[in-house]
Each structure stands twice: as structure tokens, then as C-alpha cells.
Scaffold this motif. Structure first.
Motif, PDB file in Angstrom:
ATOM      1  N   THR A 266       0.838  -1.207   0.000  1.00  0.00           N
ATOM      2  CA  THR A 266       0.000   0.000   0.000  1.00  0.00           C
ATOM      3  C   THR A 266       0.870   1.253   0.000  1.00  0.00           C
ATOM      4  N   ALA A 267       1.969   1.207   0.749  1.00  0.00           N
ATOM      5  CA  ALA A 267       2.875   2.355   0.785  1.00  0.00           C
ATOM      6  C   ALA A 267       3.489   2.601  -0.591  1.00  0.00           C
ATOM      7  N   GLN A 268       3.812   1.537  -1.332  1.00  0.00           N
ATOM      8  CA  GLN A 268       4.354   1.704  -2.684  1.00  0.00           C
ATOM      9  C   GLN A 268       3.318   2.343  -3.612  1.00  0.00           C
ATOM     10  N   CYS A 269       2.067   1.936  -3.445  1.00  0.00           N
ATOM     11  CA  CYS A 269       0.993   2.539  -4.252  1.00  0.00           C
ATOM     12  C   CYS A 269       0.834   4.015  -3.922  1.00  0.00           C
ATOM     13  N   ALA A 270       0.936   4.337  -2.637  1.00  0.00           N
ATOM     14  CA  ALA A 270       0.840   5.742  -2.224  1.00  0.00           C
ATOM     15  C   ALA A 270       1.971   6.559  -2.825  1.00  0.00           C
ATOM     16  N   ALA A 271       3.162   5.956  -2.903  1.00  0.00           N
ATOM     17  CA  ALA A 271       4.302   6.671  -3.473  1.00  0.00           C
ATOM     18  C   ALA A 271       4.079   6.956  -4.957  1.00  0.00           C
ATOM     19  N   LEU A 272       3.507   5.992  -5.691  1.00  0.00           N
ATOM     20  CA  LEU A 272       3.238   6.230  -7.105  1.00  0.00           C
ATOM     21  C   LEU A 272       2.183   7.324  -7.268  1.00  0.00           C
ATOM     22  N   ALA A 273       1.130   7.278  -6.447  1.00  0.00           N
ATOM     23  CA  ALA A 273       0.093   8.306  -6.531  1.00  0.00           C
ATOM     24  C   ALA A 273       0.689   9.689  -6.277  1.00  0.00           C
ATOM     25  N   ALA A 274       1.577   9.796  -5.282  1.00  0.00           N
ATOM     26  CA  ALA A 274       2.214  11.083  -4.991  1.00  0.00           C
ATOM     27  C   ALA A 274       3.051  11.548  -6.181  1.00  0.00           C
ATOM     28  N   ARG A 275       3.744  10.603  -6.805  1.00  0.00           N
ATOM     29  CA  ARG A 275       4.550  10.937  -7.985  1.00  0.00           C
ATOM     30  C   ARG A 275       3.674  11.464  -9.125  1.00  0.00           C
ATOM     31  N   LEU A 276       2.476  10.908  -9.245  1.00  0.00           N
ATOM     32  CA  LEU A 276       1.556  11.330 -10.298  1.00  0.00           C
ATOM     33  C   LEU A 276       0.748  12.571  -9.917  1.00  0.00           C
ATOM     34  N   GLY A 277       0.873  13.002  -8.667  1.00  0.00           N
ATOM     35  CA  GLY A 277       0.101  14.144  -8.197  1.00  0.00           C
ATOM     36  C   GLY A 277      -1.369  13.838  -8.038  1.00  0.00           C
ATOM     37  N   ALA A 278      -1.687  12.577  -7.760  1.00  0.00           N
ATOM     38  CA  ALA A 278      -3.087  12.146  -7.649  1.00  0.00           C
ATOM     39  C   ALA A 278      -3.436  11.870  -6.182  1.00  0.00           C
ATOM     40  N   PRO A 279      -4.571  12.330  -5.698  1.00  0.00           N
ATOM     41  CA  PRO A 279      -4.994  11.990  -4.334  1.00  0.00           C
ATOM     42  C   PRO A 279      -5.046  10.476  -4.155  1.00  0.00           C
ATOM     43  N   PHE A 280      -4.592   9.998  -3.006  1.00  0.00           N
ATOM     44  CA  PHE A 280      -4.496   8.561  -2.740  1.00  0.00           C
ATOM     45  C   PHE A 280      -5.451   8.184  -1.616  1.00  0.00           C
ATOM     46  N   HIS A 281      -6.141   7.064  -1.806  1.00  0.00           N
ATOM     47  CA  HIS A 281      -7.084   6.584  -0.797  1.00  0.00           C
ATOM     48  C   HIS A 281      -6.829   5.097  -0.565  1.00  0.00           C
ATOM     49  N   ALA A 282      -6.387   4.763   0.641  1.00  0.00           N
ATOM     50  CA  ALA A 282      -6.151   3.368   1.016  1.00  0.00           C
ATOM     51  C   ALA A 282      -7.421   2.819   1.661  1.00  0.00           C
ATOM     52  N   LEU A 283      -7.886   1.691   1.164  1.00  0.00           N
ATOM     53  CA  LEU A 283      -9.128   1.071   1.634  1.00  0.00           C
ATOM     54  C   LEU A 283      -8.777  -0.311   2.157  1.00  0.00           C
ATOM     55  N   ALA A 284      -9.329  -0.691   3.291  1.00  0.00           N
ATOM     56  CA  ALA A 284      -8.956  -1.957   3.917  1.00  0.00           C
ATOM     57  C   ALA A 284     -10.146  -2.898   4.001  1.00  0.00           C
ATOM     58  N   TRP A 285      -9.884  -4.167   3.679  1.00  0.00           N
ATOM     59  CA  TRP A 285     -10.871  -5.232   3.884  1.00  0.00           C
ATOM     60  C   TRP A 285     -10.637  -5.791   5.280  1.00  0.00           C
ATOM     61  N   THR A 286     -11.524  -5.455   6.178  1.00  0.00           N
ATOM     62  CA  THR A 286     -11.372  -5.844   7.576  1.00  0.00           C
ATOM     63  C   THR A 286     -12.353  -6.957   7.929  1.00  0.00           C
ATOM     64  N   GLY A 287     -12.209  -7.497   9.115  1.00  0.00           N
ATOM     65  CA  GLY A 287     -13.111  -8.546   9.583  1.00  0.00           C
ATOM     66  C   GLY A 287     -12.588  -9.932   9.259  1.00  0.00           C
ATOM     67  N   ASP A 288     -13.376 -10.924   9.633  1.00  0.00           N
ATOM     68  CA  ASP A 288     -12.979 -12.316   9.415  1.00  0.00           C
ATOM     69  C   ASP A 288     -12.960 -12.643   7.934  1.00  0.00           C
ATOM     70  N   LYS A 289     -12.017 -13.487   7.549  1.00  0.00           N
ATOM     71  CA  LYS A 289     -11.901 -13.943   6.155  1.00  0.00           C
ATOM     72  C   LYS A 289     -12.345 -15.399   6.074  1.00  0.00           C
TER      73      LYS A 289
END
Length: 406
Positions: free
Chosen positions: A70-93
Motif C-alpha cells: 500500500t505504501a508503494q501505491c501511495a508513493a506512485l500516486a504522490a509521484r503522479l500528483g493524484a490523491p491517494f485513498h487506502a481502503l482496507a478489507w477488515t473482519g474475518d476472512k
């Protein structure tokens, strides 16, 4: 200068997206080669057209490295100047059916985030290789559908008004990796893609030959456009030439449900409809009945009216979807429930208007309960209450009548 691969993807974006729009454009980024290439190409297209690009990343919580991904994705978004939104799948799998559950959770998170941010389209990085793998999986007995270039979000009602665009279905996975490598780009390789316990990984390991992208039957959109939906949410379609796919879509939309009907149930109803005799049946939560040359689809109240989830609590000013069919906003706190058992509490004018509604559709109408009184905003305007039917828009989108970004 735009290269041939980027130009091909841009051509799809030109065809499906509005060049001028105040709505942002969302891209799903996992960090893998496919989605990374898509994010880079989409960023160039968005910049050329003055469109805002949002980057959405899902952390499924299934791999210890997911936070770093997720941090790598955030870094690419920052490089592109695009707002970044991390979404998490929580709960039991789940222990069984994990890939399908993860896919459903991913679509739900993407749809909710996109709609909340004002985006009407989410770009996804499926490729020609994904098409080939889906075909190979079906040949082994799977029900996995082929990804479509343009389709409504598959989750409901979270995905209402949100479309998915896969502009790289004409490009193989290897071609994208070659494209990235030529630009010095690195990407994430998820080890689950090589886990042969999963059907997708087995299909990928077999390296199936690319297959053409499947699309909806050409006449499906035209047939769906002939649908009439009344104020109560009853869908009417001509009985002649009613294909099984449209029957299933009409049942889901009229019922507000999300799980497609079983193939054997759908085949049985389709056969009976084609026989031309009078018919009453249920399918995917809908009551289906024939009316001369028409087929009517309406919500089958059945056990639904007695379920706790049939009642919706609305906070003042809140908008919410009731029963997958109607979006309701109330200026004051309200309880929305099925009409079943409350008809005698309606005002006289609404009881009179109720007579114009198909008898079997009445019990599933929404009513706002207020002490000893009940009010149905579909029968008469109710002060401070706004209601919008989602049925026809959903049906047209499902059948391919919406071909590009609004």
C-alpha cells in the motif's frame, strides 16, 4: 510522444469517458504490473484532458507485506500528483471461497469510495491474459465470467451509478511488463498469483492463448429500452423475444436483490415464458406474472416483510437505499418499512391511490411509519421526503444501454 500501447489504451478512454467533466476519474491500483501500467497511462490521459485522477488501493490483509504494498501505491500516486485513498478489507476472512470473497469485498470498497468521492467510473487493469484465464477456468467447470470492457459495478446497492472500465483487454500481461521494464518501472508480484490451490493461479500457470473479449448480445440493450417501470417499481417487458439474460436482469432489478438466479431456475422460467401460457413464478426475489403479451416483474414480499432488515432507520437528512429499489431522503428521522400490515394506517387519499397499484405489488411498497400513521411517498407527495426509483437505471446499465460515462 505517445507509444503504440499507450495510444491504444487512450483510444478506449476517449471512446468511453467524457473528455470534459468535473467528476474525478478513479483508478484501482494494486501495485502489480497491470494496474501500475494503467495508472501511468491513465494519468497521462487525465492530464491531457484536464480530468482529476484518484488512486484507490485495497489492502486485503491477506499478506504480511500488504502494508508495504500500500505504501508503494501511495508513493506512485504522490509521484503522479493524484490523491491517494487506502481502503482496507477488515473482519474475518472465509476459509473457503477466499478469492471470490476478496473480489466481492474489493468491488464493494471501490464502489463505495468512488461514489463518495464523486467518481462515476473506476478504471481496472484487467488484460487479454485475464480474458484467456477466465475462459480456461470456465472450461474446467468454473462460473467465472469474462471481464467486460465497460460494465456497471457488480455490487448492489453500493455500486449504484458507478461503472467499471477495463481499457487494456486488448493487451497481454507480458506486453505491459515489457512496457514497464522499458521505462525502468518496478511492480509488485503477489505470491498468491502462483498459489496453485486457487483456480485462477492454475489457469495462469497453464498460459492459455488469448481469447476475444466477450460482450453482451447486441440486441439486449434495445430490448431493455422497451421496459416500462411504473411508480410502484413494477417492470413490464414484451413477452415476445424475451431472452434469459434480460429475464434475470429484470427480476434482480425489480426485486432489488443482488444474487443472480440459479441457472436451472432461470432456464425453467425462460422455457415456461416461451411456451406462451399464463405463468406465475418467482425468481431472484421477484414475482413474475404474465399479462397478455407482457411479462410483469415485481418485488415478492414473502418472508422479506417479516425480516428485521426490511425496516430502515433514517436519520434527519440522511439518504439511504431501501430494499435495493428506492433511494429515500427524509428531512426528519423516519422508519421505512414494507406496506404489508400497514395499509389501514395510510391517509384516505393514499388508500384511494393504492387501488391503481397492481394488487400483488402493494405489500412491498415503502411506507414511512410515524406513530399510528403511515405514509407512502410513492402514492402521494410527503412533506420533507424525497424518493427515487433505482430500478430502470439499474436495468438499462445491466443490459448495456449505457455505453459511456454520463
Amino acid at each position: 510522444m505517445t507509444d503504440a500501447l499507450s495510444a491504444g489504451v487512450h483510444a478506449v478512454l476517449d471512446r468511453r469517458l467524457a473528455a470534459v467533466s468535473g467528476a474525478p476519474l478513479a483508478v484501482g491500483l494494486s501495485g502489480g504490473g497491470d494496474s501500475r501500467a494503467l495508472a501511468l497511462i491513465a494519468a497521462d490521459w487525465a492530464a491531457a484532458h484536464g480530468r482529476r485522477l484518484l488512486v484507490l488501493t485495497i489492502d486485503h490483509g491477506l499478506n504480511p507485506a500488504s502494508a508495504a504494498w500500500t505504501a508503494q501505491c501511495a508513493a506512485l500516486a504522490a509521484r503522479l500528483g493524484a490523491p491517494f485513498h487506502a481502503l482496507a478489507w477488515t473482519g474475518d476472512k472465509p476459509a473457503r471461497g477466499l478469492p471470490a470473497a476478496a473480489r466481492l469485498a474489493r468491488h464493494r470498497l471501490l464502489a463505495e469510495a468512488a461514489r463518495g468521492l464523486g467518481a462515476r467510473v473506476v478504471l481496472l487493469g484487467h488484460t487479454a491474459s485475464d480474458l484467456a484465464e477466465a475462459a480456461a477456468m470456465r472450461a474446467e467447470g468454473s462460473t467465472t465470467p469474462s471481464p467486460r470492457e465497460w460494465a456497471p459495478s457488480p455490487v448492489w446497492p453500493e455500486g449504484r451509478g458507478v461503472f467499471l472500465l477495463r481499457p487494456m483487454l486488448g493487451v497481454t500481461r507480458q506486453a505491459l511488463r515489457d512496457w514497464l521494464a522499458a521505462r525502468g518501472e518496478a511492480w509488485i508480484d503477489d505470491p498468491s498469483n502462483d498459489d496453485l490451490r486457487f483456480a485462477r493461479a492454475r489457469a495462469r500457470a497453464a498460459r492459455p492463448e488469448p481469447t476475444p473479449a466477450a460482450d453482451l448480445p447486441q440486441d439486449l440493450a434495445g430490448l431493455a429500452a422497451a421496459a416500462q417501470v411504473d411508480a410502484a417499481g413494477v417492470v413490464a417487458l414484451p413477452r415476445a423475444r424475451l431472452p434469459a439474460r434480460l429475464t434475470a436482469a429484470a427480476a434482480l432489478c425489480a426485486a432489488g436483490t443482488a444474487r443472480p438466479p440459479r441457472a436451472d431456475r432461470l432456464a425453467r422460467v425462460t422455457t415456461l415464458l416461451q411456451a406462451g401460457r399464463p405463468l406465475v413464478a418467482t425468481l431472484a426475489g421477484a414475482r413474475i406474472e404474465t399479462d397478455g403479451e407482457r411479462v410483469l416483474f415485481m418485488r415478492e414480499p414473502g418472508e422479506f416483510a417479516r425480516r428485521p432488515e426490511a425496516a430502515l432507520m433514517l436519520a434527519p437528512g440522511q439518504s439511504a437505499v431501501w430494499d435495493g429499489r428506492f433511494e429515500i431522503t427524509a428531512a426528519r428521522a423516519a422508519v421505512v418499512a414494507p406496506l404489508a400490515g400497514h395499509a389501514a394506517r395510510l391517509p384516505p387519499a393514499q388508500r384511494q391511490a393504492l387501488r391503481a397499484i397492481a394488487p400483488k405489488a402493494r405489500a412491498a411498497l415503502p411506507v414511512l411509519l410515524d406513530g399510528a400513521a403511515a405514509h407512502c411517498p410513492l402514492l402521494e407527495d410527503v412533506a420533507g421526503v424525497a424518493i427515487r426509483s433505482l430500478i430502470l437505471d439499474r436495468l438499462l446499465a445491466a443490459c448495456g444501454a449505457v455505453e459511456r460515462e454520463p
